[in-house]
Design a protein around this motif. Structure first.
Motif, PDB file in Angstrom:
ATOM      1  N   HIS A 293       7.952  -0.514   5.474  1.00  0.00           N
ATOM      2  CA  HIS A 293       8.376  -1.294   6.640  1.00  0.00           C
ATOM      3  C   HIS A 293       9.603  -0.708   7.319  1.00  0.00           C
ATOM      4  O   HIS A 293      10.437  -1.437   7.846  1.00  0.00           O
ATOM      5  CB  HIS A 293       8.635  -2.762   6.242  1.00  0.00           C
ATOM      6  CG  HIS A 293       7.519  -3.345   5.431  1.00  0.00           C
ATOM      7  ND1 HIS A 293       7.657  -3.754   4.131  1.00  0.00           N
ATOM      8  CD2 HIS A 293       6.198  -3.538   5.737  1.00  0.00           C
ATOM      9  CE1 HIS A 293       6.499  -4.190   3.665  1.00  0.00           C
ATOM     10  NE2 HIS A 293       5.593  -4.071   4.628  1.00  0.00           N
ATOM     11  N   VAL A 294       9.660   0.611   7.287  1.00  0.00           N
ATOM     12  CA  VAL A 294      10.742   1.301   7.994  1.00  0.00           C
ATOM     13  C   VAL A 294      10.364   1.489   9.451  1.00  0.00           C
ATOM     14  O   VAL A 294      11.202   1.467  10.337  1.00  0.00           O
ATOM     15  CB  VAL A 294      11.017   2.671   7.331  1.00  0.00           C
ATOM     16  CG1 VAL A 294      11.966   3.501   8.171  1.00  0.00           C
ATOM     17  CG2 VAL A 294      11.563   2.462   5.926  1.00  0.00           C
ATOM     18  N   GLY A 295       9.101   1.677   9.692  1.00  0.00           N
ATOM     19  CA  GLY A 295       8.670   1.887  11.064  1.00  0.00           C
ATOM     20  C   GLY A 295       7.174   1.704  11.160  1.00  0.00           C
ATOM     21  O   GLY A 295       6.531   1.168  10.245  1.00  0.00           O
ATOM     22  N   ASP A 296       6.631   2.187  12.244  1.00  0.00           N
ATOM     23  CA  ASP A 296       5.207   1.985  12.488  1.00  0.00           C
ATOM     24  C   ASP A 296       4.363   3.138  11.955  1.00  0.00           C
ATOM     25  O   ASP A 296       3.146   3.148  12.130  1.00  0.00           O
ATOM     26  CB  ASP A 296       4.957   1.798  13.993  1.00  0.00           C
ATOM     27  CG  ASP A 296       5.509   2.970  14.809  1.00  0.00           C
ATOM     28  OD1 ASP A 296       5.886   4.001  14.186  1.00  0.00           O
ATOM     29  OD2 ASP A 296       5.579   2.854  16.039  1.00  0.00           O
ATOM     30  N   GLY A 297       5.010   4.113  11.353  1.00  0.00           N
ATOM     31  CA  GLY A 297       4.255   5.239  10.806  1.00  0.00           C
ATOM     32  C   GLY A 297       3.962   6.308  11.840  1.00  0.00           C
ATOM     33  O   GLY A 297       3.312   7.307  11.534  1.00  0.00           O
ATOM     34  N   ILE A 298       4.447   6.112  13.062  1.00  0.00           N
ATOM     35  CA  ILE A 298       4.237   7.138  14.094  1.00  0.00           C
ATOM     36  C   ILE A 298       5.581   7.753  14.466  1.00  0.00           C
ATOM     37  O   ILE A 298       5.797   8.947  14.299  1.00  0.00           O
ATOM     38  CB  ILE A 298       3.528   6.540  15.329  1.00  0.00           C
ATOM     39  CG1 ILE A 298       2.128   6.064  14.906  1.00  0.00           C
ATOM     40  CG2 ILE A 298       3.429   7.582  16.445  1.00  0.00           C
ATOM     41  CD1 ILE A 298       1.465   5.138  15.893  1.00  0.00           C
ATOM     42  N   SER A 299       6.507   6.899  14.925  1.00  0.00           N
ATOM     43  CA  SER A 299       7.847   7.428  15.195  1.00  0.00           C
ATOM     44  C   SER A 299       8.658   7.356  13.908  1.00  0.00           C
ATOM     45  O   SER A 299       8.948   6.281  13.401  1.00  0.00           O
ATOM     46  CB  SER A 299       8.518   6.633  16.313  1.00  0.00           C
ATOM     47  OG  SER A 299       8.720   5.310  15.900  1.00  0.00           O
ATOM     48  N   LEU A 300       8.950   8.522  13.380  1.00  0.00           N
ATOM     49  CA  LEU A 300       9.580   8.612  12.065  1.00  0.00           C
ATOM     50  C   LEU A 300      11.091   8.491  12.132  1.00  0.00           C
ATOM     51  O   LEU A 300      11.722   8.944  13.079  1.00  0.00           O
ATOM     52  CB  LEU A 300       9.242   9.973  11.434  1.00  0.00           C
ATOM     53  CG  LEU A 300       7.913  10.070  10.707  1.00  0.00           C
ATOM     54  CD1 LEU A 300       7.696  11.515  10.265  1.00  0.00           C
ATOM     55  CD2 LEU A 300       7.892   9.131   9.518  1.00  0.00           C
TER      56      LEU A 300
ATOM     57  N   ASN B 155       0.828  -1.217   0.000  1.00  0.00           N
ATOM     58  CA  ASN B 155       0.000   0.000   0.000  1.00  0.00           C
ATOM     59  C   ASN B 155       0.862   1.268   0.000  1.00  0.00           C
ATOM     60  O   ASN B 155       0.672   2.158   0.820  1.00  0.00           O
ATOM     61  CB  ASN B 155      -0.951   0.002   1.194  1.00  0.00           C
ATOM     62  CG  ASN B 155      -0.187  -0.177   2.505  1.00  0.00           C
ATOM     63  OD1 ASN B 155       1.014  -0.520   2.483  1.00  0.00           O
ATOM     64  ND2 ASN B 155      -0.849   0.056   3.624  1.00  0.00           N
ATOM     65  N   LEU B 156       1.782   1.323  -0.934  1.00  0.00           N
ATOM     66  CA  LEU B 156       2.679   2.482  -1.003  1.00  0.00           C
ATOM     67  C   LEU B 156       1.910   3.696  -1.533  1.00  0.00           C
ATOM     68  O   LEU B 156       1.362   3.648  -2.635  1.00  0.00           O
ATOM     69  CB  LEU B 156       3.863   2.159  -1.930  1.00  0.00           C
ATOM     70  CG  LEU B 156       4.949   3.224  -2.021  1.00  0.00           C
ATOM     71  CD1 LEU B 156       5.644   3.434  -0.680  1.00  0.00           C
ATOM     72  CD2 LEU B 156       5.979   2.846  -3.085  1.00  0.00           C
ATOM     73  N   PRO B 157       1.870   4.768  -0.774  1.00  0.00           N
ATOM     74  CA  PRO B 157       1.100   5.944  -1.201  1.00  0.00           C
ATOM     75  C   PRO B 157       1.532   6.454  -2.571  1.00  0.00           C
ATOM     76  O   PRO B 157       2.721   6.596  -2.835  1.00  0.00           O
ATOM     77  CB  PRO B 157       1.423   6.978  -0.116  1.00  0.00           C
ATOM     78  CG  PRO B 157       1.746   6.172   1.089  1.00  0.00           C
ATOM     79  CD  PRO B 157       2.445   4.945   0.565  1.00  0.00           C
ATOM     80  N   GLY B 158       0.556   6.671  -3.411  1.00  0.00           N
ATOM     81  CA  GLY B 158       0.825   7.266  -4.727  1.00  0.00           C
ATOM     82  C   GLY B 158       1.380   6.306  -5.754  1.00  0.00           C
ATOM     83  O   GLY B 158       1.687   6.722  -6.876  1.00  0.00           O
TER      84      GLY B 158
ATOM     85  N   ASP C  36       3.178   7.675   6.268  1.00  0.00           N
ATOM     86  CA  ASP C  36       2.515   6.568   5.572  1.00  0.00           C
ATOM     87  C   ASP C  36       3.464   5.865   4.602  1.00  0.00           C
ATOM     88  O   ASP C  36       3.367   4.649   4.391  1.00  0.00           O
ATOM     89  CB  ASP C  36       1.246   7.049   4.861  1.00  0.00           C
ATOM     90  CG  ASP C  36       1.476   8.250   3.962  1.00  0.00           C
ATOM     91  OD1 ASP C  36       2.608   8.817   3.978  1.00  0.00           O
ATOM     92  OD2 ASP C  36       0.548   8.652   3.244  1.00  0.00           O
ATOM     93  N   VAL C  37       4.399   6.624   4.045  1.00  0.00           N
ATOM     94  CA  VAL C  37       5.381   6.015   3.136  1.00  0.00           C
ATOM     95  C   VAL C  37       6.327   5.121   3.926  1.00  0.00           C
ATOM     96  O   VAL C  37       6.604   3.986   3.541  1.00  0.00           O
ATOM     97  CB  VAL C  37       6.152   7.104   2.358  1.00  0.00           C
ATOM     98  CG1 VAL C  37       7.340   6.509   1.603  1.00  0.00           C
ATOM     99  CG2 VAL C  37       5.220   7.844   1.402  1.00  0.00           C
ATOM    100  N   GLN C  38       6.801   5.643   5.054  1.00  0.00           N
ATOM    101  CA  GLN C  38       7.733   4.847   5.864  1.00  0.00           C
ATOM    102  C   GLN C  38       7.056   3.567   6.366  1.00  0.00           C
ATOM    103  O   GLN C  38       7.661   2.488   6.383  1.00  0.00           O
ATOM    104  CB  GLN C  38       8.274   5.674   7.028  1.00  0.00           C
ATOM    105  CG  GLN C  38       9.193   6.816   6.556  1.00  0.00           C
ATOM    106  CD  GLN C  38      10.063   7.393   7.651  1.00  0.00           C
ATOM    107  OE1 GLN C  38       9.979   6.977   8.812  1.00  0.00           O
ATOM    108  NE2 GLN C  38      10.897   8.359   7.285  1.00  0.00           N
ATOM    109  N   LYS C  39       5.788   3.681   6.718  1.00  0.00           N
ATOM    110  CA  LYS C  39       5.075   2.490   7.197  1.00  0.00           C
ATOM    111  C   LYS C  39       4.949   1.467   6.073  1.00  0.00           C
ATOM    112  O   LYS C  39       5.183   0.262   6.269  1.00  0.00           O
ATOM    113  CB  LYS C  39       3.688   2.879   7.727  1.00  0.00           C
ATOM    114  CG  LYS C  39       2.976   1.731   8.414  1.00  0.00           C
ATOM    115  CD  LYS C  39       1.671   2.173   9.042  1.00  0.00           C
ATOM    116  CE  LYS C  39       1.018   0.982   9.742  1.00  0.00           C
ATOM    117  NZ  LYS C  39      -0.340   1.327  10.205  1.00  0.00           N
ATOM    118  N   ALA C  40       4.594   1.948   4.881  1.00  0.00           N
ATOM    119  CA  ALA C  40       4.415   1.041   3.739  1.00  0.00           C
ATOM    120  C   ALA C  40       5.718   0.343   3.365  1.00  0.00           C
ATOM    121  O   ALA C  40       5.715  -0.790   2.884  1.00  0.00           O
ATOM    122  CB  ALA C  40       3.874   1.814   2.542  1.00  0.00           C
TER     123      ALA C  40
END
Lengths: 501, 501
Positions: free
Chosen positions: A372-379, A70-73, A366-370
């Motif tokens: 799998h860099v992190g949970d999308g909260i702590s960047l 689900n990578l944004p864009g 949202d990109v980092q979460k997609a």
């Protein structure tokens, strides 16, 4: 031996403040031993998976958790892609970030190609994948991605690695690691990465393998190839490396520098007078050409001429936005180290505007979460080049020409290409370096063609093929996407480039 | 002395078939005497008009019959333009075609600038006016004209001359004239043209005057300036020549050739091996460098590399139409004479597609009638370059460097510019030639700016200003119209180009 380190790692800007008193020889030796241990440990792990290696059907499920869904864009595509971390050193907590794109068709038959960007300190995701040869390029408003119909994954399975730790999303939990980054460290971690990545993707374990890269990866690529070649003596570690592909590569410091000087003069960037001073006063083959004041100031003068044009692409406009810091940064980079022994080796990309778009995109939660860099909260703060890595580079081979010789003797396919409007690693530098190999010519200099136009020129040596890209800057595929893809296909197939319209 | 000539002049292709047995020294001497006579006669005529020279209001009526009023496809404009013939030798029936554009504003205050294209044999109407700096450029379908908002007639009154006879619409009724064309002949006819043109346009008689041109006009422009300078000793012949402007100019054959070789190598057009052979075997300063077989074949090899790219603009695509003869012609031109003493000097333009559009337009009956070339029924066959003129060039100065010295000593303003992506008269050739002048540097090498980008680099000598255009080919204004116009304005005003963004 006293080791004392204090550091802060700011999550907001990923800038490392290091106050470090350290015994360097201790650290370097330590890293070497750790690397050996790590590789040795991994080899045992790898062995467990070797019986899976021919079972290609299973491969796609092994890395299921890294599948990007689900990578944004992202444009809709028919192939799968995966992103995430591979641990290369558990003790220190070192993990490298990768982004892997299956080939668009017949992925299970096509080779695996690892792409590396240079810097040192720059991201293969930010440059190679995002601006050059990946299937998704960031669009110019930073809000999404556009599809690249000239992506190299039409020809191969394409693996981008952010290397070493400190680059892009790759990290270490051990701060001391950041202080010992260098060529060997990078090669050994990349080697460890490969074996551990095969654990996730066992169907690729015995796949035909190539390494490609540009700019300072001109050092990384042969260095990693050499490690693989050496380790391949152990059958349990065997990787089916068939060749390397290098674009505008740094190769030999002395010849690279001489090429920069001659190229700047012949391309009307510096005056006859400055060039004459360089010819008379610079001994680039000495340990410290900068000890000669005339040489030093003439080279400073040369770099100052590049301050306000794009050294990576002489004839394009520079990005002049509201914030013109891009240009200023580049100037600082180019001149900062010119009075030291080591001339600056700046990053592989060239357009500060595109760089900004990438930065904006990869710092979205949202990109980092997609990815799998992190949970999308702590960047994680992602930047296209980490200048701390760049400035702190502690181990650098002055020349990889001896490695070329070794790999040629081993029968590896070596293709080198050069965009001929790049002033940073100019076509003259590469020709000087290749000339020093003294290879016999198999087929003399001739034009090669793409879509009825001369793509550039080509010279085939026994053991190496060299090609130029006419009118292309440092990061060739940005300028010549269609030509580059055709060239990449030729490299993989081993067929000569077209010598007729 | 026996003079026997047989010729046919085909109106369908303007190709001269000359079978000519002639005593050259006789002809050359004859031309010289005739030229002197002609100039002398004209000077008497001119003297009659000198009392008119300050009466600018009358000027526009003098050439009323040459006013162009109904040029097909012409955009509507606020300035007048004139075209037609000026006889330069009544006895032989030699007449030169001109096209004159008043400045867009304050025409009566602005200087007069004569523009010349080179070849030899190429048309200033076809190149300068139609593709580069004139207000009307032919559009790409050959059916009309488009307005050029960067026309140099925003800054000056602009006079295009087709020179010498045989070029464009210019002609001689004496066939033997075509066989003695050369540098001196051209300069003397152009000088005669000027005086007779002033008879049509007396208000310009005492106007500040400049001569500009490119390519082989690098010879014409200083040569004509020298004639004017010498004749100016007679007050009745005085022309207020203030300076000359030269773009990618041929200057000194030996240095031009050395520049071609070094440029081709440094721009990755030829191999290291070919360049090495040239360095070792070519003595460009000798009377016949081609007598050395190694030099000869290395230079043939060099030109063959330019066969299928555009030597006049290294990084653009070549025109590949249904008829690819353009490329073939160019190749023939480049190599045909490489085994003779005189290397080919091809035309000033670069795009065979644009050339075709011009040819189509200027061979229309209604266009020729509007330009006062003929009655619109019996057509003159116009071509952008007359290759008979080109190949038959009989008198050529190997170097105009001595003329530069003379004109500098006389206090004339001399500006030289060079598009730096031209392989035909490369920036290196021009720098070699200028360097041989040994002028002291007034202000050292620095970038100049246009619209916040680096337009190129600049070096100011005492007596001469040299500037490069970054990323421009041979005919600079085609590539950099806005930059060129700003540069032209600087030349006229004598102000330095901007040295800041």
């Amino acid at each position: 031996m006293l080791v004392f380190a204090y550091f802060t790692l700011s999550s907001s800007n990923q800038y490392l403040e290091l106050v470090l008193v350290i015994s360097m020889d201790f650290v370097l030796k330590g890293v070497f031993v750790l690397s050996l241990l790590m590789v040795s440990m991994k080899s045992q792990v790898d062995a467990r998976y070797r019986h899976w290696s021919n079972d290609q059907k299973k491969s796609i499920f092994e890395a299921g958790e890294d599948l990007v869904t689900n990578l944004p864009g992202q444009p809709s595509v028919d192939f799968r892609h995966y992103a995430g971390y591979v641990t290369v050193n558990e003790k220190n907590g070192r993990a490298l970030f990768y982004w892997f794109y299956e080939a668009t068709t017949f992925a299970d038959k096509k080779p695996l190609v690892l792409w590396l960007n240079g810097g040192p300190g720059c991201s293969s995701v930010g440059y190679g994948a995002t601006q050059e040869i990946g299937p998704f390029l960031v669009d110019t408003d930073g809000r999404g991605l556009i599809f690249n119909s000239f992506s190299w994954n039409t020809e191969a399975n394409l693996l981008f690695l952010e290397s070493p730790v400190g680059v892009g999303f790759s990290y270490s939990n051990t701060s001391a690691d950041y202080d010992i980054l260098g060529d060997d460290f990078t090669a050994n971690d990349a080697y460890a990465f490969l074996h551990n990545w095969y654990l996730k993707f066992p169907s690729y374990r015995n796949r035909i393998f190539y390494i490609a890269g540009e700019s300072y990866a001109g050092k990384y690529v042969p260095e990693l190839a050499e490690v693989i070649h050496d380790k391949n003596k152990d059958p349990s570690l065997f990787i089916d490396l068939r060749g390397i592909l290098l674009g505008n590569p740094e190769t030999n410091d002395a010849e690279d520098l001489k090429g920069i000087a001659d190229y700047a003069w012949s391309h009307a960037v510096v005056s006859d007078e400055t060039h004459k001073t360089i010819l008379e006063s610079c001994d680039f083959y000495s340990d410290d050409p900068w000890s000669n004041n005339d040489c030093n100031s003439a080279m400073v003068e040369l770099y100052s001429q590049y301050d306000e044009i794009d050294i990576y692409s002489l004839y394009t406009s520079v990005c002049i936005g509201n914030n013109s810091s891009g240009s200023q940064d580049k100037s600082t980079l180019l001149t900062a180290k010119s009075s030291t022994k080591m001339l600056p080796r700046v990053m592989g990309g060239y357009d500060p505007c595109l760089d900004d778009y990438a930065k904006s995109y990869y710092n979205r939660p949202d990109v980092q979460k997609a990815l799998h860099v992190g949970d999308g909260i702590s960047l994680r703060n992602w930047s296209i080049c980490n200048m701390t890595v760049y400035y702190g580079w502690s181990d650098r081979k002055a020349s990889v020409v001896p490695i070329y010789k070794k790999l040629i003797a081993a029968g590896l396919k070596i293709w080198v290409y050069s965009g001929d409007t790049d002033g940073r690693v100019p076509v003259l530098s590469t020709r000087y370096s290749l000339s020093s190999l003294g290879l016999p010519i198999k087929r003399a200099w001739r034009p090669w063609y793409h879509q009825k136009q001369v793509g550039g020129w080509l010279q085939e040596y026994y053991g190496l093929t060299f090609a130029t890209f006419r009118g292309a800057g440092h990061a060739v595929p940005i300028f010549k996407p269609s030509e580059s893809l055709a060239f990449f296909a030729s490299f993989l197939s081993g067929e000569s480039l077209p010598s007729q319209r």
